[in-house]
Every structure is written in structure tokens, then in C-alpha cells.
Design a protein around this motif. Structure first.
Motif, PDB file in Angstrom:
ATOM      1  N   HIS A   1      -2.887   2.131 -11.585  1.00 27.17           N
ATOM      2  CA  HIS A   1      -2.237   1.773 -10.463  1.00 27.17           C
ATOM      3  C   HIS A   1      -2.869   0.452 -10.102  1.00 27.17           C
ATOM      4  O   HIS A   1      -1.778  -0.602  -9.706  1.00 27.17           O
TER       5      HIS A   1
ATOM      6  N   ALA B   1       0.826  -1.214   0.138  1.00 22.76           N
ATOM      7  CA  ALA B   1       0.062  -0.084  -0.006  1.00 22.76           C
ATOM      8  C   ALA B   1       0.822   1.095   0.125  1.00 22.76           C
ATOM      9  O   ALA B   1       0.324   2.429  -0.303  1.00 22.76           O
TER      10      ALA B   1
ATOM     11  N   HIS C   1      -2.722   9.541  -1.680  1.00 19.91           N
ATOM     12  CA  HIS C   1      -3.705   9.351  -0.512  1.00 19.91           C
ATOM     13  C   HIS C   1      -3.345   9.575   0.767  1.00 19.91           C
ATOM     14  O   HIS C   1      -3.934   9.348   1.752  1.00 19.91           O
TER      15      HIS C   1
ATOM     16  N   MET D   1      -5.870   5.884 -11.788  1.00 19.04           N
ATOM     17  CA  MET D   1      -6.008   4.419 -10.629  1.00 19.04           C
ATOM     18  C   MET D   1      -6.428   3.343 -11.448  1.00 19.04           C
ATOM     19  O   MET D   1      -5.604   2.405 -10.927  1.00 19.04           O
TER      20      MET D   1
ATOM     21  N   CYS E   1       0.385   3.845  -2.539  1.00 20.08           N
ATOM     22  CA  CYS E   1      -0.607   4.695  -2.513  1.00 20.08           C
ATOM     23  C   CYS E   1      -0.582   6.014  -1.786  1.00 20.08           C
ATOM     24  O   CYS E   1      -1.115   6.798  -1.981  1.00 20.08           O
TER      25      CYS E   1
ATOM     26  N   GLY F   1      -2.747   6.161   4.075  1.00 18.52           N
ATOM     27  CA  GLY F   1      -4.086   6.410   3.420  1.00 18.52           C
ATOM     28  C   GLY F   1      -4.911   7.349   4.115  1.00 18.52           C
ATOM     29  O   GLY F   1      -6.066   7.591   4.152  1.00 18.52           O
TER      30      GLY F   1
END
Ligand code: HEC
Length: 107
Positions: free
Chosen positions: A87, A40, A47, A84, A43, A51
Motif C-alpha cells: 500500500h 487516505a 483502519h 502495508m 486506508c 482512520g
């Protein structure tokens, strides 16, 4: 000359052992990184770290299934604006489950 070489090689040996000791002393035991977090981490630039924003939509606080489903839709090109999709396409199904599961532990 022989003596000089001997002195030089012992100086080199001493320097080497010093830097070895320094390297060992600087090595802190690192806590293991959960695989989901590692997956993750790609990301976080958009984000937010873990996240949690700021940035685009916050991922922390969503359920694992919610994130997983959205990523599957993005892989299929049905949702999002391409960014996205690119990704999401980089991950296998198992990796998407793993990272969604990890993200769902973030509040
Ligand atoms: C280069 C920036 C970027 C990266 C990296 C990125 N995203 Fe996104 N993400 C976006 C943008 C922009 C949107 C909203 C627009 C869209 O849907 O395309 C979005 C939307 C989403 C959504 C939908 C949120 C909602 O509430 O509708 C989810 C879920 C998501 N991203 C998850 C992830 C995950 C998981 C990763 C890492 C594998 C990731 N994103 C990596 C930019 C990014």
C-alpha cells in the motif's frame, strides 16, 4: 404522419427537458474533499473510516510525522508484513506527507 412525428418529437423534447430539470435539481453542491482525505480513503477499509477504527491499528490521533515515518519504513520493506508495504509503495513522497498530515487532524 407528419403530425405524428411532430407530436412524437415534442413529447421527446418535453421528456428530455424534464429529466434535465430533475438532474439539475438533484445536484447538491458538494463540499470540497481535502486532497489528503482522498489519498487516505484507501486506508479506511482496514483502519476504519477516517482512520478511527475498528480494524487494524487506529491511525487517528497519531502525529503526522509518526504516520509518515512508519509509511516510509514500510516502503523500504523494513516494517510491517508486506501488506502495508504494498500500500505504501503506491504513493509518492508528497502524497504520503499529504495523507499523513490529513490523518493527524483526526482525533
Ligand atoms: C488491506 C488492509 C490495509 C490497508 C488498505 C492499509 N493498511 Fe495500514 N496496516 C494494515 C495492517 C494489517 C497493519 C499491521 C501489520 C503491518 O504492520 O503490516 C497495518 C499497519 C499500519 C500502520 C502501523 C501502525 C502501528 O501502530 O504500528 C500504519 C501507520 C498504517 N498501517 C497506515 C496505513 C495507511 C496510511 C494506509 C493507507 C495509505 C493503510 N495503512 C492502508 C492493513 C492495511
Amino acid at each position: 404522419m407528419q403530425g405524428n412525428r411532430l407530436v412524437l418529437s415534442s413529447v421527446v423534447a418535453a421528456l428530455l427537458s424534464c429529466s434535465l430539470v430533475a438532474a439539475v435539481a438533484q445536484t447538491q453542491p458538494m463540499p470540497p474533499v481535502p486532497a489528503g482525505r482522498l489519498l487516505a480513503s484507501n486506508c479506511f477499509q482496514c483502519h476504519g473510516t477516517n482512520g478511527k477504527g475498528p480494524g487494524f491499528e487506529r491511525l487517528a490521533g497519531k502525529s503526522s510525522l509518526e504516520v509518515y515515518k512508519e509509511l516510509k519504513e514500510m516502503q523500504a520493506g523494513g516494517e510491517g508484513q508486506g501488506l502495508m508495504t504494498k500500500h505504501a509503495l503506491g504513493y509518492t513522497d508528497a502524497q504520503l506527507r499529504e495523507l499523513s498530515q490529513w490523518l493527524s487532524t483526526q482525533r
